[in-house]
Design a protein around this motif. Structure first.
Motif, mmCIF file in Angstrom:
data_model
loop_
_atom_site.group_PDB
_atom_site.id
_atom_site.type_symbol
_atom_site.label_atom_id
_atom_site.label_comp_id
_atom_site.label_asym_id
_atom_site.label_seq_id
_atom_site.Cartn_x
_atom_site.Cartn_y
_atom_site.Cartn_z
ATOM 1 N N ASP B 61 0.664 -1.084 -0.088
ATOM 2 C CA ASP B 61 0.030 0.012 -0.043
ATOM 3 C C ASP B 61 0.842 1.224 0.099
ATOM 4 O O ASP B 61 0.886 2.091 0.978
ATOM 5 N N VAL B 62 1.819 1.503 -1.036
ATOM 6 C CA VAL B 62 2.522 2.402 -1.211
ATOM 7 C C VAL B 62 1.911 3.760 -1.712
ATOM 8 O O VAL B 62 1.728 3.406 -3.090
ATOM 9 N N THR B 63 1.970 4.702 -1.180
ATOM 10 C CA THR B 63 1.391 6.004 -2.228
ATOM 11 C C THR B 63 2.457 7.228 -1.909
ATOM 12 O O THR B 63 2.953 7.365 -0.690
ATOM 13 N N ALA B 64 3.101 7.672 -2.860
ATOM 14 C CA ALA B 64 4.173 8.516 -2.953
ATOM 15 C C ALA B 64 4.193 9.177 -4.128
ATOM 16 O O ALA B 64 3.708 8.760 -5.271
ATOM 17 N N ASP B 65 4.837 10.312 -4.058
ATOM 18 C CA ASP B 65 5.007 11.293 -5.365
ATOM 19 C C ASP B 65 6.577 11.323 -5.602
ATOM 20 O O ASP B 65 7.154 11.736 -4.449
ATOM 21 N N ILE B 246 12.053 7.607 0.935
ATOM 22 C CA ILE B 246 12.868 6.626 1.819
ATOM 23 C C ILE B 246 11.835 5.337 2.180
ATOM 24 O O ILE B 246 10.830 5.735 2.400
ATOM 25 N N LEU B 247 12.187 4.371 1.638
ATOM 26 C CA LEU B 247 11.638 3.244 1.629
ATOM 27 C C LEU B 247 12.117 2.240 2.962
ATOM 28 O O LEU B 247 13.179 2.269 3.016
ATOM 29 N N SER B 248 11.108 1.550 3.554
ATOM 30 C CA SER B 248 11.519 0.712 4.471
ATOM 31 C C SER B 248 10.415 -0.378 4.792
ATOM 32 O O SER B 248 9.364 0.001 4.736
ATOM 33 N N ASN B 249 11.042 -1.739 4.720
ATOM 34 C CA ASN B 249 10.124 -2.843 4.531
ATOM 35 C C ASN B 249 8.772 -2.480 4.164
ATOM 36 O O ASN B 249 7.780 -2.663 4.705
ATOM 37 N N GLY B 250 8.785 -2.172 2.805
ATOM 38 C CA GLY B 250 7.320 -2.297 2.215
ATOM 39 C C GLY B 250 6.593 -0.951 2.305
ATOM 40 O O GLY B 250 5.622 -0.892 1.644
ATOM 41 N N THR B 251 7.187 0.037 3.102
ATOM 42 C CA THR B 251 6.214 1.344 2.897
ATOM 43 C C THR B 251 7.037 2.420 2.686
ATOM 44 O O THR B 251 8.207 2.334 2.745
ATOM 45 N N VAL B 252 6.428 3.486 2.328
ATOM 46 C CA VAL B 252 7.551 4.795 2.105
ATOM 47 C C VAL B 252 7.330 5.475 3.672
ATOM 48 O O VAL B 252 6.450 5.797 3.942
ATOM 49 N N ARG B 253 8.545 5.543 4.095
ATOM 50 C CA ARG B 253 8.525 6.362 5.347
ATOM 51 C C ARG B 253 8.640 7.876 5.248
ATOM 52 O O ARG B 253 8.069 8.447 6.137
ATOM 53 N N ALA B 254 8.820 8.239 4.035
ATOM 54 C CA ALA B 254 9.027 9.555 3.792
ATOM 55 C C ALA B 254 9.109 9.971 2.413
ATOM 56 O O ALA B 254 10.050 9.448 1.908
ATOM 57 N N SER B 255 8.724 11.043 1.928
ATOM 58 C CA SER B 255 8.757 11.662 0.487
ATOM 59 C C SER B 255 8.578 12.933 0.375
ATOM 60 O O SER B 255 7.556 13.111 0.776
ATOM 61 N N GLY B 256 9.411 13.815 -0.442
ATOM 62 C CA GLY B 256 9.181 15.078 -0.655
ATOM 63 C C GLY B 256 10.758 15.711 -0.770
ATOM 64 O O GLY B 256 11.305 15.226 -0.667
ATOM 65 N N ARG B 257 10.546 17.264 -0.420
ATOM 66 C CA ARG B 257 11.743 17.910 -0.703
ATOM 67 C C ARG B 257 12.532 17.586 0.603
ATOM 68 O O ARG B 257 11.981 17.820 1.536
ATOM 69 N N ILE B 258 13.863 17.475 0.387
ATOM 70 C CA ILE B 258 14.690 17.218 1.606
ATOM 71 C C ILE B 258 14.545 18.511 2.489
ATOM 72 O O ILE B 258 14.389 18.041 3.650
ATOM 73 N N ASP B 259 14.727 19.634 2.078
ATOM 74 C CA ASP B 259 14.777 20.755 3.057
ATOM 75 C C ASP B 259 13.220 20.894 3.820
ATOM 76 O O ASP B 259 13.522 21.051 5.028
ATOM 77 N N ASP B 260 11.959 20.421 3.143
ATOM 78 C CA ASP B 260 11.078 20.169 3.847
ATOM 79 C C ASP B 260 10.925 19.309 4.951
ATOM 80 O O ASP B 260 10.239 19.424 5.915
ATOM 81 N N LEU B 261 11.621 18.184 4.569
ATOM 82 C CA LEU B 261 11.379 16.801 5.723
ATOM 83 C C LEU B 261 12.338 17.153 6.903
ATOM 84 O O LEU B 261 12.126 16.448 7.714
ATOM 85 N N ARG B 262 13.415 18.125 6.707
ATOM 86 C CA ARG B 262 14.309 18.134 7.892
ATOM 87 C C ARG B 262 13.624 18.727 8.901
ATOM 88 O O ARG B 262 12.847 19.804 8.759
ATOM 89 N N THR B 263 13.789 18.213 10.205
ATOM 90 C CA THR B 263 13.212 18.914 11.142
ATOM 91 C C THR B 263 14.281 19.748 11.978
ATOM 92 O O THR B 263 15.154 19.399 12.272
ATOM 93 N N GLY B 264 13.847 21.094 11.858
ATOM 94 C CA GLY B 264 14.954 22.060 12.178
ATOM 95 C C GLY B 264 14.746 22.265 13.781
ATOM 96 O O GLY B 264 14.062 22.985 14.269
#
Lengths: 235, 344, 350, 293
Positions: B61-65, B246-264
């Motif tokens: 059930d992977v949903t990602a862009d 970022i994929l991990s055992n069957g699911t997408v853990r994170a996807s998008g612009r790197i800067d948006d994903l960084r927790t500052g």
């Protein structure tokens, strides 16, 4: 020495792959099938033994020994796993011993069983003993030579085929002197010495000569293999 | 994105950029005009995709862009990166869910889609006795370029990847670095919209890797080709990728612009050659909580960084501590990856 | 950590006039024409595990390794070098897998190719992935135990498999293992007989970030436990984390060895390049130029400055004070070329 | 305005937005590269030996017969009319060489060099790929199966001892072409099937040679010595196609290979059966080939 036993147990599955076993058994079965058909067409015993000698000692034994023995050290070199035997605190002669034992352990059943059946099909106990004797001599000699060959070249199969088809098939057949250098002379010799006069070679070598030469072949191959192991570059 | 001739009447199911008559020419127009379910600018979008090889479930059930530009495809070994590349090339279909690449569905428009995708496989073996120029030209022809175009563009591609003089040499005589460049050239020569690179820097030494990364960056920006880069080396992906999946055992853990994903997390760190305790003490006196680790001072804060920056500077100046390195706390891609995948 | 006295530092030369803002890509690190000092005999440390003297290797007329000499004791050493520089050939000669064309390799004073006992004190993790495919991990590792003459090979195999975080009871064949798991099986077979010299050829390739982290920690702990570990690798960021001494081989010759920060400091013909982000780049730039030791300065944008300085120590000591005096807020101070990758590139001629 | 307007042109990357050719061109390109690899063109000399040797030897009988026909006086020359089926006997042997060495090289090399993976990532599907490979192999083989015989027929018709009359010439030409295809398709598919299942070309070559020699040896010993029924010889991989060619030429000469108790249609049926088996093996083999698992 359990190191030798451990290595032997490891080489056997690397050598006796499913594909090779099936292919060799198919060839053996084909030979037996022809023997049976010849038998039903009531060919004479000498004809049958001649066929067994032709099929067994010139095609089946060398070919099976070639395919199996060249792989015992050859597959280790090709797969680059020889390092796991070579870089160990043990004499390299143990590796040569293990590879020879592995080859023999696989080839003894793989050759003697079909050849035994072929011998039975000839219906003559002398012929059966002769065939088994010839096969045994062939098996031991070819195994030690082809195990060594597997260490020297990646194309051992090709060179081996060349040796069996050209040298043993043609050259040894014609000139008497070259005959002494071909293993087939001794396998045929063993066949005729043990199985009565069915051998295809005019005057086969004495029984003692056969044993001595076979022993010499095994020893020299062993020494050369060990020397090569000591001096080669291992990947 | 280049604009070609508008497609003549084409099958409504297929995006307008692909007309489907095999015998005739296949025409490519700007993809912006077509309608799509997910975010309009996604190069690749997966909706509830599942896939398993026998009992081993690779995707559930992977949903990602995948957004335009250079995207890093990250995942631990066996997370399904190679399988995903295969599905994008319509070599195997997902068990369920829909996949859309460049606006088309690989399951129905496989061959036309592959015409516009470049692929550089992970392994290094290429036909050793074939000249690089012939190899690249042959792949361009197979991707539908007319004969003369294939010849000129394959030569251009080899010059652009830095293999100008060596392009006539057989691939077998080339080093690992050069072979990686040939692989890249054959992927871009036929003018694809998207290229899939599987571990492109594998086997390269640091100097060769730098050149390859700079080249991939240029492809993703100047050449206007979207890049999907599967790799293990996060430092590299961080250097050249805009987005990440970022994929991990069957699911997408994170996807998008790197800067948006960084927790500052707010705060700054400074590495000093000496006087670390003195600086830490003076900072504590002015009310900051400070952590010291060997010669590194870390100061957390919630309010904007300006005051902290000044306070840190003054503390270092007053104590005369030699400042080797100072930077705001920033989550590296590796921390992001390890958090997302292992939650450590 | 390493108590092998570093070889005598290259006699310091008179620093040449600072090259006009020499960018790192312009000149190779060519040792300046020093006065011909007599070659000092290499002092041998008492706990030296590995001694390599005048080692050379050529294939036909291609010289892969030419006249390399060094000695290593306990601790981790990273062997670095561009592809084709002779790095893995050197490693294979140390293990005794390949015979040197010239020169000698001595492990505990003996030649690994000839002396069978010393081979029991060496462990190797080869680069190639191939293992005995149909075997289970425990069988493969126990086999290494048997061949090393251990009393309880299977028990010891279980221990080392746990060290590399693999399940000893796993019945699946090695062929079904992923690249990372296969790598760990190879490490386990190299550790089973507690080797005093451990050689790892590109152990980090193909590992994902977490596996790489574990492998680095394992290598570091082995080094601290007194094993002489030689790792050849291209992943410089991980090697930097190993915090080990490095040995760089370029064009078949030993280019440098020791701690890479010290090597960087020896490169006194290369100014240190530092990026400074501040609230007002131009003001800070102006003030810095009045100081001494600034070889070059580039204003990138309103905030960022790139500073080339011959005297990094003074720069570090004064930057905060200078910024404070000029009332400029310091946001970032990033040295750009004192990481291992830059040292590697300077040494290798890029 | 200065009279010389200087310009710097952008030599950067030019995306290709023009029309693209369909799958046909792609297949032709794979075909062309296959023929090149088969004949060893653009490659090291050792790859040229087997193909060129085979093609050369194929023309020897034609040249030989023609030379004899030219040298002999006109009336005697009449007796030396060749039996075309006999000619194909020699070609049969040469086909073993082509099938055993050229076909595995052409098929196995794509897998070994990773080209198969690149083809799968192109608009070609694996079935387009196999078809273009098959067509290329047939073309290479017809250099050996058809052209020498046609060359000989043309030579003979000049000397007026070949087929005379337009219809006769057309019929003979048709038969030669048919026989050429019988051999090319049979040995082409056989070679492809054998090299599908092993990546090592030496094994594939060895398997092909052994299978052919063994099949002929066993069938002939069974039939000759053990008086097995004659139709057993359909399992002889050289005899079976030769028998079909003899039927095509309708010759009953001494050296025409005919299997007794087998109708013309039966011979064709057997040939088609073998080809179908080979196609089945190739399909199974290539369907399993995974590139990006």
């Amino acid at each position: 020495m359990n190191t030798i036993a451990a290595m032997t147990r490891r080489i056997i599955p690397a050598v006796a792959t499913r594909g090779r076993i099936i292919a060799m058994l198919l060839i053996g079965a084909a030979g037996i099938a022809i023997g049976v058909v010849l038998r039903r067409a009531d060919a004479t015993t000498t004809d049958m033994t001649e066929f067994a000698a032709l099929f067994g000692l010139t095609i089946f034994v060398p070919l099976v020994a070639l395919v199996i023995s060249t792989a015992s050290l050859g597959s280790l070199v090709e797969d680059k796993t020889l390092v796991y035997f070579w870089l160990r605190p043990l004499g390299r002669w143990q590796i040569s011993t293990a590879s020879l034992l592995a080859g023999l352990a696989v080839l003894l059943p793989l050759i003697l069983v079909p050849m035994g059946i072929l011998g039975i099909v000839t219906g003559d106990t002398d012929a059966l003993q002769g065939i088994l004797a010839g096969s045994l001599v062939g098996l031991v000699a070819y195994t030690s030579v082809f195990t060594m060959l597997g260490l020297f070249t990646q194309r051992a199969l090709a060179w081996g085929l060349l040796y069996v088809l050209l040298w043993e098939g043609l050259v040894a057949g014609f000139s008497r002197s070259a005959g002494w250098l071909a293993i087939r002379t001794y396998t045929d010799g063993a066949l005729s010495r043990v199985g009565g006069s069915a051998g295809s070679i005019v005057d086969p070598p004495q029984g003692a000569t056969i044993l001595i030469v076979t022993g010499a072949i095994v020893v020299t191959s062993f020494v050369v293999t060990t020397w090569r192991l000591n001096t080669m570059t291992v990947d | 994105m280049g604009v070609g001739r508008a497609g003549s009447g084409s099958d409504p199911g297929k995006p307008s950029w692909v007309s489907q008559d095999w015998s005739g020419t296949v025409v490519l127009v700007n993809t912006a005009t077509t309608e799509r379910t997910s975010s309009p600018s996604a190069v690749i979008s997966a909706v509830a995709v599942s896939k398993s090889w026998g009992s081993h479930q690779v995707f559930s059930d992977v949903t990602a862009d995948v957004l335009p530009g250079v995207t890093g495809l990250l995942g631990s070994n066996g997370a399904g990166k190679t399988t995903l590349l295969g599905m994008l090339l319509a070599l195997h279909a997902p068990d369920s869910g829909t996949l859309s690449v460049l606006g088309a569905d690989p399951a129905t428009a496989g061959p036309e889609l592959r015409m516009h995708i470049g692929y550089a496989p992970e392994h290094h073996n290429l036909p050793n006795d074939v000249a690089a120029q012939d190899l690249v030209r042959h792949i361009a022809l197979v991707h539908g370029l007319p004969k003369r175009e294939a010849t000129t563009r394959s030569s251009d591609a080899l010059w652009l990847v830095g293999l100008g003089e060596e392009r006539a040499r057989p691939v077998g005589t080339m080093s690992t670095g050069q072979r990686q460049r040939v692989k890249l050239a054959q992927a871009i020569a036929h003018g694809p919209k998207l290229i899939l690179l599987d571990e492109p820097t594998d086997g390269l030494d640091p100097v060769q890797r730098d050149d390859m990364l700079a080249l991939i960056r240029r492809i993703g920006t100047d050449f206007g080709i979207h890049v999907l880069l599967s790799s293990h080396l996060l430092e590299e992906v961080e250097r050249i990728a805009d987005n990440v999946v970022i994929l991990s055992n069957g699911t997408v853990r994170a996807s998008g612009r790197i800067d948006d994903l960084r927790t500052g997390q707010g705060g700054m760190t400074a590495i000093l050659d000496s006087g670390v305790e003195l600086v830490a003490a003076s900072l504590q006196r002015s009310g900051y909580e400070v952590a010291v680790e060997r010669n590194k001072v870390s100061v957390g804060t919630t309010e904007p960084l300006e005051q902290l920056a000044d306070a840190l500077r003054d503390a270092i100046a007053e104590n005369g501590a030699p400042l080797r390195r100072m930077e705001p706390v920033k989550q590296t891609l590796e921390d992001l990856f390890l958090d997302e995948v292992y939650g450590s | 950590m390493t108590n092998v006295p570093p070889p005598p530092p290259i006699p310091s030369q008179v620093p040449p006039p600072p090259a006009p803002h020499a960018s790192p890509t312009s000149s190779a690190y060519v040792a300046q024409p020093a006065p011909p000092a007599p070659p000092l005999p290499r002092q041998r440390a008492d706990n030296e595990v590995l001694a390599v003297t005048n080692l050379s290797k050529w294939f036909g007329d291609v010289v892969a390794v030419s006249d390399i000499s060094f000695g290593l004791g306990p601790g981790v050493t990273a062997l670095l070098g561009p592809n084709g520089a002779g790095k893995s050939t050197t490693l294979r000669m140390i293990a005794g897998l390949a015979a040197p064309s010239q020169g000698t390799v001595e492990v505990f004073g003996a030649d690994p190719r000839k002396d069978k006992d010393v081979r029991g004190r060496i462990g190797i993790v080869p680069q190639q992935e191939s293992l005995f495919q149909e075997q289970r991990a425990i069988e493969f590792v126990a086999l290494a135990g048997v061949l090393n003459g251990l009393m309880d090979p299977t028990g010891r195999a279980r221990e080392v498999l746990e060290i590399v975080e693999l399940d000893p009871a796993d019945t699946r064949p090695i062929s079904s293992y992923s690249k990372g798991m296969r790598q760990r099986v190879k490490v386990a077979q190299a550790l089973i007989h507690k080797p005093e010299l451990l050689l790892l050829d590109e152990p980090l390739t193909g590992l994902d970030p977490r596996q790489r982290l574990h492998m680095t920690q394992l290598i570091r702990s082995l080094g601290e436990a007194g094993v002489c570990v030689v790792v050849s690798s291209h992943v410089l960021d991980e090697v930097e984390r190993l915090g080990s001494r490095v040995m760089v081989i370029a064009q078949g010759r030993l280019a440098a060895q020791g701690d890479f920060h010290e090597i960087r400091a020896l490169m006194d013909d290369r100014p240190h390049r530092i990026r400074v982000r501040s609230s007002n780049a131009r003001t800070l730039g102006g003030v810095l130029l009045t100081g001494s030791g600034i070889a070059g300065l580039t204003v990138v944008d309103g905030e960022s400055l790139i500073v080339d300085t011959d005297d990094a120590a003074t720069f570090r000591g004064t930057i905060a004070a200078v910024a404070q005096a000029a009332d400029v807020r310091l946001l970032e101070v990033q040295p750009l070329d004192d990481d291992l990758e830059s040292v590697f590139k300077y040494l290798v001629g890029r | 305005m200065s009279n010389t307007s200087a310009e710097i042109f952008d030599r950067g990357y030019r995306a290709y937005e023009g029309p693209r050719t369909g799958i046909g061109t792609a297949m032709r390109s794979v075909g062309v590269s296959t023929v090149q690899r088969a004949l060893g063109l653009r490659r090291k000399f050792r790859f040229k030996i087997v193909p060129l040797l085979t093609v050369a030897v194929a023309y020897l009988p034609a040249i030989g017969f023609l030379a004899v026909a030219i040298l002999l006086p006109a009336d005697l020359a009449g007796q030396v009319v060749p039996e075309y089926a006999g000619y194909f006997g020699l070609i049969n042997i040469l086909m073993v060489l082509l099938a055993a060495f050229v076909v595995p090289e052409v098929m196995g090399s794509d897998r070994k060099t990773g080209m198969f993976g690149l083809y799968l990532a192109s608009p070609l599907t694996r079935w387009h790929y196999l078809i273009s490979k098959f067509v290329a192999i047939i073309m290479v083989m017809s250099l050996v199966t058809m052209l020498p015989v046609i060359f000989q027929m043309v030579g003979y018709s000049f000397l007026e001892i070949g087929p005379d009359g337009f219809v006769e010439i057309l019929k003979t030409l048709g038969r030669i072409i048919a026989s050429g295809f019988i051999l090319s398709i049979f040995f082409g598919l056989f070679g492809m099937a054998a090299s599908t299942f092993t990546d090592r070309q030496l094994f594939a070559s060895a398997a092909i040679v052994i299978l052919i020699v063994a099949s002929e040896a066993f069938t002939s010993t069974l039939v000759d010595q053990a008086n097995a029924p004659d139709w057993i010889r359909i399992f002889g991989l050289l005899t079976m196609p030769a028998n079909l060619i003899a039927r095509v030429f309708g010759e009953t000469g001494v050296d025409a290979v005919r299997i007794e108790g087998l109708s013309d249609l039966g011979s064709l049926g057997v040939w088609v059966g073998f080809c179908a088996v080979f196609v089945g093996l190739i399909t199974v083999g290539y369907r399993r080939l995974e590139v990006t698992k």
